[in-house]
Design a protein around this motif. Structure first.
Motif, mmCIF file in Angstrom:
data_model
loop_
_atom_site.group_PDB
_atom_site.id
_atom_site.type_symbol
_atom_site.label_atom_id
_atom_site.label_comp_id
_atom_site.label_asym_id
_atom_site.label_seq_id
_atom_site.Cartn_x
_atom_site.Cartn_y
_atom_site.Cartn_z
ATOM 1 N N SER A 186 15.192 8.318 -3.942
ATOM 2 C CA SER A 186 14.676 8.053 -5.283
ATOM 3 C C SER A 186 15.433 6.919 -5.968
ATOM 4 O O SER A 186 14.893 6.191 -6.800
ATOM 5 N N LYS A 187 16.700 6.722 -5.620
ATOM 6 C CA LYS A 187 17.483 5.638 -6.216
ATOM 7 C C LYS A 187 17.169 4.298 -5.563
ATOM 8 O O LYS A 187 17.321 3.243 -6.156
ATOM 9 N N THR A 188 16.723 4.346 -4.312
ATOM 10 C CA THR A 188 16.477 3.116 -3.570
ATOM 11 C C THR A 188 15.074 2.573 -3.798
ATOM 12 O O THR A 188 14.873 1.366 -3.916
ATOM 13 N N PHE A 189 14.092 3.450 -3.885
ATOM 14 C CA PHE A 189 12.707 2.992 -3.855
ATOM 15 C C PHE A 189 11.971 3.109 -5.182
ATOM 16 O O PHE A 189 11.279 2.204 -5.586
ATOM 17 N N LYS A 190 12.076 4.224 -5.851
ATOM 18 C CA LYS A 190 11.439 4.351 -7.161
ATOM 19 C C LYS A 190 12.032 5.564 -7.860
ATOM 20 O O LYS A 190 12.788 6.325 -7.271
ATOM 21 N N ASP A 191 11.673 5.740 -9.106
ATOM 22 C CA ASP A 191 12.309 6.780 -9.904
ATOM 23 C C ASP A 191 12.155 8.160 -9.278
ATOM 24 O O ASP A 191 13.060 8.979 -9.333
ATOM 25 N N SER A 192 11.013 8.415 -8.680
ATOM 26 C CA SER A 192 10.829 9.735 -8.101
ATOM 27 C C SER A 192 9.769 9.699 -7.010
ATOM 28 O O SER A 192 8.797 8.946 -7.083
ATOM 29 N N SER A 250 0.833 -1.192 0.000
ATOM 30 C CA SER A 250 0.000 0.000 0.000
ATOM 31 C C SER A 250 0.872 1.248 0.000
ATOM 32 O O SER A 250 2.075 1.183 0.292
ATOM 33 N N ASP A 251 0.243 2.388 -0.301
ATOM 34 C CA ASP A 251 0.987 3.648 -0.290
ATOM 35 C C ASP A 251 1.577 3.915 1.088
ATOM 36 O O ASP A 251 2.722 4.372 1.213
ATOM 37 N N MET A 252 0.807 3.626 2.148
ATOM 38 C CA MET A 252 1.299 3.884 3.494
ATOM 39 C C MET A 252 2.441 2.953 3.856
ATOM 40 O O MET A 252 3.409 3.373 4.502
ATOM 41 N N ASP A 253 2.348 1.705 3.413
ATOM 42 C CA ASP A 253 3.457 0.773 3.657
ATOM 43 C C ASP A 253 4.729 1.275 2.983
ATOM 44 O O ASP A 253 5.821 1.193 3.549
ATOM 45 N N PHE A 254 4.571 1.794 1.772
ATOM 46 C CA PHE A 254 5.715 2.328 1.043
ATOM 47 C C PHE A 254 6.334 3.508 1.786
ATOM 48 O O PHE A 254 7.557 3.581 1.986
ATOM 49 N N LEU A 255 5.487 4.436 2.222
ATOM 50 C CA LEU A 255 5.988 5.619 2.925
ATOM 51 C C LEU A 255 6.678 5.217 4.229
ATOM 52 O O LEU A 255 7.717 5.778 4.585
ATOM 53 N N ASN A 256 6.122 4.248 4.933
ATOM 54 C CA ASN A 256 6.751 3.775 6.168
ATOM 55 C C ASN A 256 8.108 3.129 5.906
ATOM 56 O O ASN A 256 9.040 3.269 6.697
ATOM 57 N N GLN A 257 8.222 2.436 4.782
ATOM 58 C CA GLN A 257 9.492 1.787 4.438
ATOM 59 C C GLN A 257 10.568 2.825 4.158
ATOM 60 O O GLN A 257 11.720 2.682 4.590
ATOM 61 N N VAL A 258 10.194 3.869 3.429
ATOM 62 C CA VAL A 258 11.152 4.941 3.154
ATOM 63 C C VAL A 258 11.533 5.656 4.452
ATOM 64 O O VAL A 258 12.713 5.935 4.705
ATOM 65 N N ALA A 259 10.534 5.934 5.290
ATOM 66 C CA ALA A 259 10.795 6.607 6.564
ATOM 67 C C ALA A 259 11.732 5.775 7.431
ATOM 68 O O ALA A 259 12.612 6.319 8.110
ATOM 69 N N GLU A 260 11.575 4.445 7.392
ATOM 70 C CA GLU A 260 12.427 3.560 8.182
ATOM 71 C C GLU A 260 13.884 3.687 7.769
ATOM 72 O O GLU A 260 14.789 3.664 8.613
ATOM 73 N N GLN A 261 14.130 3.836 6.477
ATOM 74 C CA GLN A 261 15.508 3.981 6.010
ATOM 75 C C GLN A 261 16.136 5.244 6.577
ATOM 76 O O GLN A 261 17.289 5.221 7.041
ATOM 77 N N LEU A 262 15.406 6.342 6.567
ATOM 78 C CA LEU A 262 15.927 7.592 7.121
ATOM 79 C C LEU A 262 16.075 7.506 8.639
ATOM 80 O O LEU A 262 17.047 8.013 9.204
#
Length: 264
Positions: free
Chosen positions: A28-34, A2-14
């Protein structure tokens, strides 16, 4: 996913990059083009909420970034960005900061505003802002990207809480009526060497213009600025990398000086 799962995954990296002191690759290089700017602010909010809930942190203000037209052009944007300031990010001038607690710090001299009134409208005027300012302080902001080698896009820095780290504040409040913010000069030195210089006009023409943009943007987003908030209005000159233990002193016309010492 889901969109929220994606956002949480990116937030976890930071989150991990910040707390483990290990920089990550550009998002943008790790998760998707932009990532979109809106997605980046959602990621920022995920980690702000986590810091409040898990680490008992308290938000005491906001910082404005990308107030230089040259930097905006470089990143392909036409407006500033913002991040939040926690209480444990604020230090008094003269205190020391250990480089071992930072990743790749840089510093910039800024004008800080402290508010005495709420700014609740999405169409605040310059008069509303002037009436809301309690006092000014000279400030040095320590920025510290969690993205490796500062290879950031606008979306990277927004998601990373506008690359914020710490703020050193001067201790002598100055009334707004005594300062023409668009005309003030700034000079920052380290070990007697001039390392950065600039003026109020470098900050969107006037630090008040930057602060007004923030006030209206925060109101539009349903999180208006409130009395007591600290606002960092943006850099008055070029950022300076901090590579070694050293002391920096910024002189801001009519506001005085502020200094910070970095140790190993």
């Amino acid at each position: 996913m889901s969109d929220m799962d994606f956002l949480n995954q990116v937030a976890e990296q930071l989150w991990n990059a910040k707390n483990n002191l290990q920089p990550c690759l550009p998002l943008s290089k790790t998760f998707k083009d932009s990532l979109s700017v809106d997605e980046a602010y959602q990621i920022q909010q995920v980690n702000l909420d986590r810091a409040i809930n898990e680490q008992n942190k308290r938000i005491v203000g906001k910082k404005i970034g990308l107030t230089s037209k040259a930097v905006q052009k470089q990143l392909g944007v036409d407006q500033p960005d913002y991040g939040s300031l926690f209480a444990d990010m604020i230090i008094a001038e003269g205190q020391t900061v250990s480089l071992t607690n930072l990743l790749q710090p840089k510093i910039e001299a800024e004008v800080a505003l402290v508010l005495k009134q709420d700014l609740l409208h999405f169409d605040n005027t310059l008069i509303d802002l002037i009436n809301a300012v309690d006092y000014l302080l000279p400030a040095i902001e320590i920025v510290d990207s969690r993205v490796k080698d500062w290879k950031i896009s606008i979306e990277d820095t927004i998601a990373d809480n506008a690359s914020s780290a710490l703020v050193a504040l001067g201790q002598k409040p100055v009334a707004l009526k005594d300062v023409a913010l668009d005309k003030i000069g700034m000079a920052m030195y380290s070990q007697g060497e001039l390392v950065s210089s600039g003026n109020g006009a470098a900050c969107l023409g006037n630090p008040l213009v930057a602060a007004l943009w923030l006030a209206n943007t925060m109101a539009e987003r349903g999180n208006p600025l409130k009395a007591g908030d600290l606002i960092l209005t943006g850099a008055l000159g070029p950022m300076v990398a901090v590579n070694n233990p050293s002391t920096f002193t910024a002189f801001i016309q009519d506001l005085g000086e502020v200094n910070i010492t970095f140790t190993e």
